[in-house]
Design a protein around this motif. Structure first.
Motif, PDB file in Angstrom:
ATOM      1  N   GLU A   1       6.735  14.470  -3.837  1.00 28.79           N
ATOM      2  CA  GLU A   1       7.115  13.303  -3.285  1.00 28.79           C
ATOM      3  C   GLU A   1       6.854  13.104  -1.812  1.00 28.79           C
ATOM      4  N   LEU A   2       6.632  11.916  -1.620  1.00 32.36           N
ATOM      5  CA  LEU A   2       6.352  11.310   0.025  1.00 32.36           C
ATOM      6  C   LEU A   2       6.729  10.401   0.976  1.00 32.36           C
ATOM      7  N   GLU A   3       6.844  10.612   1.654  1.00 32.91           N
ATOM      8  CA  GLU A   3       8.696   9.445   2.598  1.00 32.91           C
ATOM      9  C   GLU A   3       7.246   9.369   3.815  1.00 32.91           C
ATOM     10  N   ALA A   4       8.056   7.649   4.591  1.00 37.22           N
ATOM     11  CA  ALA A   4       7.348   7.381   4.950  1.00 37.22           C
ATOM     12  C   ALA A   4       7.984   7.159   6.931  1.00 37.22           C
ATOM     13  N   ASP A   5       6.693   7.603   8.044  1.00 39.77           N
ATOM     14  CA  ASP A   5       6.766   7.621   8.575  1.00 39.77           C
ATOM     15  C   ASP A   5       6.174   6.775   9.600  1.00 39.77           C
TER      16      ASP A   5
ATOM     17  N   ILE B   1      -1.592  10.653   5.180  1.00 41.36           N
ATOM     18  CA  ILE B   1      -1.897   9.757   4.502  1.00 41.36           C
ATOM     19  C   ILE B   1      -1.824   8.316   5.113  1.00 41.36           C
ATOM     20  N   ARG B   2      -2.414   7.067   4.961  1.00 42.80           N
ATOM     21  CA  ARG B   2      -1.972   6.119   4.793  1.00 42.80           C
ATOM     22  C   ARG B   2      -3.583   4.813   5.005  1.00 42.80           C
ATOM     23  N   GLY B   3      -2.978   4.063   4.441  1.00 49.91           N
ATOM     24  CA  GLY B   3      -3.859   2.752   3.862  1.00 49.91           C
ATOM     25  C   GLY B   3      -3.857   1.960   4.351  1.00 49.91           C
ATOM     26  N   ILE B   4      -5.354   1.307   5.066  1.00 54.47           N
ATOM     27  CA  ILE B   4      -5.249  -0.163   6.158  1.00 54.47           C
ATOM     28  C   ILE B   4      -5.953  -1.173   5.405  1.00 54.47           C
ATOM     29  N   TRP B   5      -5.947  -2.500   4.729  1.00 56.95           N
ATOM     30  CA  TRP B   5      -6.274  -3.130   3.685  1.00 56.95           C
ATOM     31  C   TRP B   5      -6.513  -4.496   5.151  1.00 56.95           C
TER      32      TRP B   5
ATOM     33  N   ASP C   1       2.929   4.538  10.523  1.00 54.37           N
ATOM     34  CA  ASP C   1       2.099   3.712   9.313  1.00 54.37           C
ATOM     35  C   ASP C   1       1.411   4.694   8.613  1.00 54.37           C
ATOM     36  N   TRP C   2       2.507   5.882   8.288  1.00 54.54           N
ATOM     37  CA  TRP C   2       1.769   7.293   8.378  1.00 54.54           C
ATOM     38  C   TRP C   2       2.655   7.839   6.600  1.00 54.54           C
ATOM     39  N   LEU C   3       2.449   8.100   4.876  1.00 57.11           N
ATOM     40  CA  LEU C   3       3.260   9.018   4.597  1.00 57.11           C
ATOM     41  C   LEU C   3       3.193  10.310   4.940  1.00 57.11           C
ATOM     42  N   LEU C   4       4.434  11.003   4.568  1.00 54.97           N
ATOM     43  CA  LEU C   4       4.140  12.591   4.764  1.00 54.97           C
ATOM     44  C   LEU C   4       4.910  13.571   3.712  1.00 54.97           C
ATOM     45  N   THR C   5       4.410  14.752   4.106  1.00 54.47           N
ATOM     46  CA  THR C   5       5.309  14.967   2.849  1.00 54.47           C
ATOM     47  C   THR C   5       6.715  15.525   3.490  1.00 54.47           C
ATOM     48  N   GLU C   6       7.670  15.812   2.853  1.00 51.95           N
ATOM     49  CA  GLU C   6       8.876  15.918   3.694  1.00 51.95           C
ATOM     50  C   GLU C   6       9.086  17.333   4.692  1.00 51.95           C
ATOM     51  N   GLY C   7       9.069  17.759   6.099  1.00 48.34           N
ATOM     52  CA  GLY C   7       8.857  18.692   6.958  1.00 48.34           C
ATOM     53  C   GLY C   7       7.538  18.838   6.846  1.00 48.34           C
TER      54      GLY C   7
ATOM     55  N   ILE D   1       0.567  -0.710   0.328  1.00 47.42           N
ATOM     56  CA  ILE D   1      -0.224   0.510   0.344  1.00 47.42           C
ATOM     57  C   ILE D   1       1.082   1.399  -0.011  1.00 47.42           C
ATOM     58  N   GLN D   2       1.467   0.932   0.815  1.00 48.39           N
ATOM     59  CA  GLN D   2       2.997   2.664   0.499  1.00 48.39           C
ATOM     60  C   GLN D   2       3.560   2.659   0.048  1.00 48.39           C
ATOM     61  N   ASN D   3       4.203   1.887  -1.227  1.00 53.47           N
ATOM     62  CA  ASN D   3       4.598   1.912  -2.208  1.00 53.47           C
ATOM     63  C   ASN D   3       3.727   2.460  -3.743  1.00 53.47           C
ATOM     64  N   HIS D   4       2.623   2.103  -3.748  1.00 49.91           N
ATOM     65  CA  HIS D   4       1.858   2.200  -3.990  1.00 49.91           C
ATOM     66  C   HIS D   4       1.169   3.489  -4.488  1.00 49.91           C
ATOM     67  N   LEU D   5       0.843   3.787  -2.757  1.00 48.18           N
ATOM     68  CA  LEU D   5       0.759   5.557  -2.989  1.00 48.18           C
ATOM     69  C   LEU D   5       1.850   6.206  -3.253  1.00 48.18           C
TER      70      LEU D   5
END
Length: 215
Positions: free
Chosen positions: A19-23, A37-41, A25-31, A5-9
Motif C-alpha cells: 500500500e502506497l500513499e501520496a506525499d 517512488i515517483r514517475g515524471i512524464w 510528488d512521491w509515493l511512500l509506504t505508510e510510516g 501516474i500516481q494512481n497507476h503505480l
C-alpha cells in the motif's frame, strides 16, 4: 498526467500487497521515508515517443533512475511507458526494495562479488520491436554478465544493473549497460561479447537486475 501516474503505480503495487500513499510528488509506504517512488512524464516532440522517468529513492544518498519510452501522444504514451516499467523493472524493485518476491516473475540467485555475498533479483529480458523479431535469449547472455558482476568492486549496499541491447539491422547493434545509473565498461563488454540473434528489422531487449547484500 501526474495523477494518472500516481494512481497507476498505487494500483500496481496494491495488486502485489504493498500500500502506497501520496506525499506531494512521491509515493511512500505508510510510516516510512524510504523507499519512495515517483514517475515524471515528458511528452515527445512533434508527436514522437515520450519518456517516463521513474525514480526510486533507497536512502538519503542513493536513487535508482530508470527511463521508459512511451509510444503515442498524451495519456496513451504515458500508459505505454508505465506498461514498460511493469513488464521490466517492477518485480525486481518490488523484491529488492519492498521485499515482496514473486518467483514466477523473476529469477533469484546468490552470487559473491569480492568479499560480499548478494542475492540477485533478475528480471526477464523484455522485447520491443517487430512482432516477428527473435524471442530466444542466448544462454550465455546472463552468465557473461554474472561473471562481470563477480569481479566488480561492489560495496555492501543495494546495487542495480540495467541492460539494453538493440539490433539495428545490417549487423549494427546498440549496447548500454549501467551499474548504479552509471555506464559500466565491464558489463558493456560482457553483453557485447554475446552472440545475440540478428534480424533485418529493429528490435531491442531490456533487462533489470538488483543486488541485495546478504551480509
Amino acid at each position: 498526467m501526474d495523477r494518472l501516474i500516481q494512481n497507476h503505480l498505487i494500483d500496481l503495487f496494491a495488486e502485489h500487497g504493498v500500500e502506497l500513499e501520496a506525499d506531494e510528488d512521491w509515493l511512500l509506504t505508510e510510516g516510512e521515508d524510504f523507499p519512495a517512488i515517483r514517475g515524471i512524464w515528458h511528452e515527445g516532440a512533434g508527436g514522437g515517443m515520450g519518456r517516463l522517468d521513474i525514480d526510486i529513492v533507497l536512502d538519503e544518498e542513493r536513487t535508482i533512475e530508470e527511463s521508459f519510452g512511451g509510444i503515442g501522444a498524451g495519456k496513451a504514451g504515458c500508459r505505454d511507458a508505465l506498461d514498460g516499467f511493469a513488464r521490466n523493472d517492477f518485480h525486481v524493485v518490488l523484491a529488492a526494495c519492498w521485499h515482496r518476491v514473486n518467483a514466477k516473475k523473476l529469477a533469484v540467485r546468490e552470487l559473491v562479488a569480492g568479499v560480499h555475498r548478494f542475492t540477485l533479483y533478475i528480471g526477464d529480458f523484455t522485447l520491443r520491436g517487430e512482432k516477428d523479431a527473435p524471442m530466444e535469449i542466448p544462454e550465455d547472455g546472463l552468465s557473461a554478465l554474472e561473471a562481470a558482476i563477480a569481479t566488480a568492486p561492489l560495496t555492501a549496499d543495494v546495487h542495480w544493473i540495467r541492460v539494453f541491447y538493440g539490433n539495428v539491422g545490417d549487423g549494427k547493434t546498440q549496447v548500454e549497460v549501467l551499474l548504479d545509473n552509471e555506464p559500466w565498461a565491464a558489463g558493456h563488454k560482457a553483453i557485447a561479447s554475446v552472440d545475440w540473434p540478428q534480424h533485418e528489422r529493429y528490435y531491442s531487449l531490456r533487462n533489470f537486475i538488483a543486488l541485495v547484500p546478504m551480509d
